[in-house]
Design a protein around this motif. Structure first.
Motif, PDB file in Angstrom:
ATOM      1  N   PHE A 171       0.913  -1.205   0.036  1.00 54.15           N
ATOM      2  CA  PHE A 171      -0.222  -0.026  -0.211  1.00 54.15           C
ATOM      3  C   PHE A 171       0.920   1.416   0.006  1.00 54.15           C
ATOM      4  O   PHE A 171       0.641   2.048  -0.802  1.00 54.15           O
ATOM      5  CB  PHE A 171      -1.034  -0.009   1.176  1.00 54.15           C
ATOM      6  N   ASN A 172       1.838   1.406   0.841  1.00 55.48           N
ATOM      7  CA  ASN A 172       2.525   2.415   0.977  1.00 55.48           C
ATOM      8  C   ASN A 172       3.373   2.646  -0.486  1.00 55.48           C
ATOM      9  O   ASN A 172       4.002   3.823  -0.803  1.00 55.48           O
ATOM     10  CB  ASN A 172       3.618   2.328   2.269  1.00 55.48           C
ATOM     11  N   LYS A 173       3.894   1.682  -0.977  1.00 50.02           N
ATOM     12  CA  LYS A 173       4.628   1.877  -2.140  1.00 50.02           C
ATOM     13  C   LYS A 173       3.725   2.262  -3.305  1.00 50.02           C
ATOM     14  O   LYS A 173       4.088   3.147  -4.241  1.00 50.02           O
ATOM     15  CB  LYS A 173       5.230   0.344  -2.758  1.00 50.02           C
ATOM     16  N   VAL A 174       2.513   2.016  -3.526  1.00 52.79           N
ATOM     17  CA  VAL A 174       1.554   2.370  -4.544  1.00 52.79           C
ATOM     18  C   VAL A 174       1.067   3.797  -4.369  1.00 52.79           C
ATOM     19  O   VAL A 174       1.184   4.646  -5.224  1.00 52.79           O
ATOM     20  CB  VAL A 174       0.264   1.637  -4.274  1.00 52.79           C
ATOM     21  N   ILE A 175       0.824   4.174  -3.017  1.00 50.30           N
ATOM     22  CA  ILE A 175       0.437   5.664  -2.774  1.00 50.30           C
ATOM     23  C   ILE A 175       1.338   6.714  -2.856  1.00 50.30           C
ATOM     24  O   ILE A 175       1.406   7.758  -2.873  1.00 50.30           O
ATOM     25  CB  ILE A 175      -0.316   5.785  -1.435  1.00 50.30           C
ATOM     26  N   ASN A 176       2.874   6.067  -2.799  1.00 55.95           N
ATOM     27  CA  ASN A 176       4.002   7.062  -3.279  1.00 55.95           C
ATOM     28  C   ASN A 176       4.329   6.882  -4.616  1.00 55.95           C
ATOM     29  O   ASN A 176       5.495   7.374  -4.921  1.00 55.95           O
ATOM     30  CB  ASN A 176       4.991   6.836  -2.316  1.00 55.95           C
ATOM     31  N   ASP A 177       3.743   6.191  -5.540  1.00 58.35           N
ATOM     32  CA  ASP A 177       3.980   6.167  -6.858  1.00 58.35           C
ATOM     33  C   ASP A 177       3.178   6.966  -7.858  1.00 58.35           C
ATOM     34  O   ASP A 177       1.764   6.824  -7.750  1.00 58.35           O
ATOM     35  CB  ASP A 177       3.689   4.879  -7.347  1.00 58.35           C
ATOM     36  N   GLY A 178       3.519   8.011  -8.531  1.00 52.42           N
ATOM     37  CA  GLY A 178       2.611   8.833  -9.324  1.00 52.42           C
ATOM     38  C   GLY A 178       2.232   8.334 -10.805  1.00 52.42           C
ATOM     39  O   GLY A 178       1.445   9.067 -11.398  1.00 52.42           O
ATOM     40  N   ASP A 179       2.810   7.125 -10.948  1.00 56.96           N
ATOM     41  CA  ASP A 179       2.340   6.444 -12.338  1.00 56.96           C
ATOM     42  C   ASP A 179       1.006   5.679 -12.049  1.00 56.96           C
ATOM     43  O   ASP A 179       0.845   4.440 -11.358  1.00 56.96           O
ATOM     44  CB  ASP A 179       3.363   5.558 -12.915  1.00 56.96           C
ATOM     45  N   LEU A 180      -0.350   6.088 -12.507  1.00 58.55           N
ATOM     46  CA  LEU A 180      -1.622   5.461 -12.182  1.00 58.55           C
ATOM     47  C   LEU A 180      -1.546   3.862 -12.794  1.00 58.55           C
ATOM     48  O   LEU A 180      -2.663   3.339 -12.574  1.00 58.55           O
ATOM     49  CB  LEU A 180      -2.454   6.425 -12.683  1.00 58.55           C
ATOM     50  N   SER A 181      -0.898   3.670 -13.694  1.00 55.52           N
ATOM     51  CA  SER A 181      -1.060   2.174 -14.127  1.00 55.52           C
ATOM     52  C   SER A 181       0.058   1.241 -13.016  1.00 55.52           C
ATOM     53  O   SER A 181      -0.582   0.024 -12.943  1.00 55.52           O
ATOM     54  CB  SER A 181      -0.018   2.101 -15.278  1.00 55.52           C
TER      55      SER A 181
END
Length: 920
Positions: A498-508
């Motif tokens: 979850f933390n990795k996803v919400i700090n990633d600006g690429d919506l893919s």
């Protein structure tokens, strides 16, 4: 020479004889002088003002008898009868005693009584702030007539007047000391999340209608105009502390706290400073509605379940089990399957927060009304915002920096507004990409089908089950197999993903938004009345704005760098009174130009007539045209929102959005198509099918026009009166919209040309297409009309007020079923207030009642019915003058009946609070 001298003496005698002199003093009810009060000869543009001690001397060629009108902001006006030369007047002005006597500046950009305002206007001043029953002054605005507040979260409330608004209300303008409080990248106001401290608010004014003639494109459906306290006039240290609980079924009872401090000091008659700080924290309203709007009555056992506040289950596909197993068609069949989603509570942080600070330096170089102001504001907030999806806005900041020079006749203001999205992320994409981080969509659906098929066949062949029973059993087995190893909320594996996803600006692969958009604005206004001997109130003004979009490609198509564009405007207004100052004419015109569109002229004409022997009846009519430019997102957005890709329609934007899509295996095998195709955003407008026609089974190619400014023609009539102890204020309006800004959804085929009758239809059959949302205008006639009426009175020392609002959308919905207007306002609303500021010594109370009719909510997140609701707020207050304090205990929604104002938000529960305000 003797003859000339005699003639001169004779002329001097005539002049001396013709001149009338009146002297006097103007004081308040405490016998304190009122400096700067206006003393005007009624019917003529002659007058003077009182000096620092309240004294005046007025000379005129008019012979008695005549009348003088004496007025000052914050006081009731007084009519003095002059019957003789050299008369001395003693004039006492009472403080404003009725709502209609209060002074507003927003309606005409000049001080005037509400009674004489050329358009509808609502005011919320120091008295109303003190007596508000809501937990904040901003929440108290919902008790004004004609005003709706849509509650998005605990810290984000969106004001709506006269309909056509979602939480992203870009038809409504909010000004804080003249600065546009719109978040530059979001294109709408975040309520008072990053606005003004309650201690520093002097007054709030709301114009519930089009005001483009004076305020430009943003003032399309209304303005909220907030003014802060000047440190020269409001000095000292004041503070408040507020604490209590929020109560909601979904969240339980949670502590809520809010405190603020204001310090202001004038070092001399030339230099003054002030500073404010306020902090609010609490538990946000939890959103936990698990209904499936697409399948009413369905629960999580439905294979295609898509819960309202459950995210990740939007990812779905139709599985053809027969084709997957190589079985004859009809053996097992097919079904629409969605991935297992996560509840919003597993994805969003409900810790609501609002921190606001500002500092202002005021300099009067000559010790008079000329003033230089340097002001900085910064706000930081954590909230939930509902747009196309539900967004967790964590650590959002907005800054405003202003330099202004002004006096009683002009202002010149320059400021910059910038935002930083902080750690904001999309909860829907957080769920989608957490799911994908441990198992791809292809693998998940393959696992589902692999488990489903043998379970279904076994149930039929060996278990003796009916097809329906076997299918239900097989769906359970399929989901269990596909979810094997699924990340569980609360576990370290989930938290890491979850933390990795919400700090990633690429919506893919991620969910984070990056936004550092800003705009720079310069505007000015000059009142020429003093240069033309007060013959009329004549104002000129203008503005210039430059936008700088900067989202690193996460919202806008600015992957290669910031996007800039500008707009400018200029206006003129003439206001004059006739017929013994009973008839008031107001005429305004403004020209605005955005670099992408033709210029637009916004005129406004108003006539107001004061009738009655005591001048206590006022009738008014007005007509005005207004417009609003497409927003930064309407023009330059490039965002995959899940259900559709949003592409703005600025000509320069159409080729900036470029995306790669996978082509079906069937198209590769049977049509020789490549494995991937590249689609440019332009195709959404020029090479697409209407999604409505696809749903109807008759694909129709469409060519979507690029967006143009929206226009409005607004007609209004009103009546205000003071009849004995009763104050009456009623108005009605009719709005006609042209080029109504609207969104359409289109389907772009991955191959072929839309309408070719061949290859593109095969693309649709193979599922090789992408849904886009376009930004355009409706060519349909859209009108709305409504009315408000308010009655206020005093019963002894008790204040009683009742108001009613009616609003209606005028459109043939059966003829235009695909048009989404987002009217989003109840047809009927009733509000009432009852209170007493001094029930007994130092003790007061106030009660507010609100009833809202049911209405239909329409927005990109979800549509649905809003049930009618009733809300009761109340407060008790006790003043302790010896320590300059007011203690208050109160509550909002004290009946405890939870309600919601939009589909998808958390239910609004109750807030109970106690507060202590020092030196209010």
């Amino acid at each position: 020479m003797r003859r000339l001298f005699s003639i001169s003496l004779m002329l001097f005698g005539i002049v001396t004889y013709a001149q009338t002199t009146v002297q006097g003093k103007v004081v308040d009810e405490n016998n304190e002088p009122i400096p700067g009060a206006n003393v005007v000869l009624m019917g003529k543009a002659e007058g003077t003002t009182t000096d620092f001690d309240g004294n005046f001397t007025f000379n005129t060629s008019e012979e008695p008898p005549f009348r003088l009108r004496v007025s000052s902001i914050g006081f009731s006006e007084f009519i003095a009868n002059v019957t003789a030369n050299n008369q001395t007047l003693s004039i006492v002005l009472g403080e404003v005693s009725t709502l209609l006597d209060e002074i507003v500046v927003s309606a005409s950009r000049t001080p005037e009584r509400i009674f004489e305002s050329p358009v509808s206007v609502e005011r919320f001043g120091l008295k109303e702030i003190k007596n508000t029953t809501a937990e904040s002054f901003y929440g108290g605005l919902q008790n004004l007539k004609g005003v709706d507040i849509n509650t998005n979260s605990l810290t984000f409330q969106s004001i709506n007047t006269r309909g056509f608004a979602t939480f992203a209300n870009n038809r409504f303008l909010q000004l804080v000391d003249g600065m546009d409080n719109t978040a530059p990248g979001l294109n709408f106001v975040l309520g008072n999340l990053v606005g003004m401290s309650e201690l520093d608010v002097q007054s709030v004014e709301i114009l519930p209608g089009a005001s483009s003639a004076l305020y430009g494109a943003g003032a399309f459906n209304g303005i909220l105009f907030m003014r802060s306290k000047n440190p020269f006039d409001f000095q000292g240290i004041s503070a408040y502390a507020k604490g209590g609980v929020t109560v909601q079924d979904a969240a339980g009872s949670n502590f809520y706290k809010d405190f603020g401090i204001r310090a202001a000091h004038a070092f001399s008659d030339k230099v003054a400073v002030k500073a404010n700080l306020s902090v609010l924290t609490g538990e946000d309203w939890h959103a936990n509605r698990t209904i499936d709007l697409n399948n009413p009555g369905a629960d999580r056992s439905n294979p295609a379940y898509d819960g309202l506040n459950v995210y990740g289950d939007e990812v779905s596909t139709t599985l053809n089990f027969d084709a997957a197993a190589g079985l004859p068609t009809g053996t097992v069949g097919s079904a629409l399957i969605s991935r297992t989603g996560y509840d919003e509570a597993d994805l969003a942080n409900y810790n609501a927060e609002s921190v606001k600070a500002d500092f202002a330096f005021h300099y009067r170089p000559f010790g008079n009304d000329l003033e230089v102001i340097l002001n900085s504001r910064i706000g930081r907030g954590t909230t939930i915002y509902q747009g196309a999806n539900r967004y967790a806005v964590a650590g959002f900041t907005m800054q405003q920096h202003r330099l202004e020079i002004k006096n009683d006749n002009f202002f010149l203001r320059g400021y910059i507004v910038s935002e930083n999205s902080g750690d904001a992320y999309d909860t829907r994409f957080a769920a989608i990409n957490v799911n994908r981080s441990w198992k791809s969509d292809t693998q998940w659906f393959t696992d589902y089908a692999t488990a489903y098929i043998p379970t279904y066949l076994g149930g039929i062949q060996q278990g003796g089950l009916t097809p329906e029973q076997s299918s239900a059993q097989a769906h359970i087995a399929g989901r269990q197999a596909a979810d094997q190893g699924r990340l569980i909320p609360g576990t370290p594996a989930f938290e890491n993903a979850f933390n990795k996803v919400i700090n990633d600006g690429d919506l893919s692969t991620g969910a984070k938004f990056v936004d550092e958009t800003k705009f720079r604005h310069v505007n000015g206004n000059y009142n020429l009345a003093h240069l033309i001997d007060d013959w009329a109130d004549l104002q000129i003004g203008g503005s210039f704005r430059e936008y700088e979009l900067n989202s690193n490609g996460t919202i806008f198509t600015d992957i290669d760098g910031p996007i800039t564009y500008n707009e400018y405007g200029a206006y003129l207004q003439l206001q004059k009174k006739f017929m013994d100052e009973r008839l008031k004419f107001t005429g305004s015109a403004r020209y605005d130009k955005n670099e992408f569109f033709d210029g637009f002229l916004s005129p406004r004409i108003s006539l107001a007539y004061t009738a009655g022997e005591n001048r206590n009846h006022n009738f008014r009519v007005s007509v005005q045209q207004g417009f609003r430019n497409p927003t930064t997102q309407d023009l330059f957005i490039g965002l995959n929102a899940g259900r559709a890709i949003l592409v703005g329609s600025a000509p320069a934007n159409l080729d900036r959005d470029v995306r790669t899509f996978d082509v079906s295996q069937a198209a590769q095998d049977n049509l020789g198509m490549p494995a991937t195709v590249e689609i440019v955003g332009r195709a959404a407008y020029e090479n697409a099918y209407s999604t409505a026609s696809l749903q109807a089974g008759a694909p129709e190619a469409v060519n979507t026009p690029l967006v143009q400014p929206e226009e409005i023609t607004a007609y209004e009539a009103g009546y205000r009166a003071q009849i004995g102890k009763f104050t009456i204020d009623l108005s009605g309006y009719y709005n006609k919209y042209k080029n109504f800004l609207a969104n359409t959804t289109t389907a772009v085929p991955f191959y072929g040309e839309a309408g070719d009758g061949g290859l593109s239809l095969l693309a649709l059959q193979n599922g090789d297409y992408q849904v886009y949302q376009t930004y355009t205008n409706s060519d349909q006639d859209i009108n709305s009309y409504g009315a408000t009426v308010g009655v206020d009175t005093k019963l002894g020392n008790f204040d009683l007020g009742v108001n009613y609002t009616f609003a209606e959308l005028d459109i043939d919905e059966g003829k235009f079923p695909d048009l989404r207007t987002n009217f989003n306002t109840p047809k009927h609303k009733v509000k009432a207030s009852f209170g007493n500021q001094e029930l007994f010594t130092n003790f007061g109370f106030n009660v507010n009642y609100r009833w809202s009719d049911s209405y239909f909510w329409e927005a990109s997140f979800a549509d649905g019915d809003i049930p009618s609701f009733t809300v009761l707020d109340a407060q008790l207050n006790y003043a302790v003058p010896s320590i300059k304090s007011i203690f208050k205990v109160g509550g909002s929604n004290i009946l405890g009946d939870e309600y919601f104002t939009a589909v998808g938000t958390g239910n609004i529960g109750s807030i109970y609070y106690v507060s202590w305000t020092i030196n209010p």
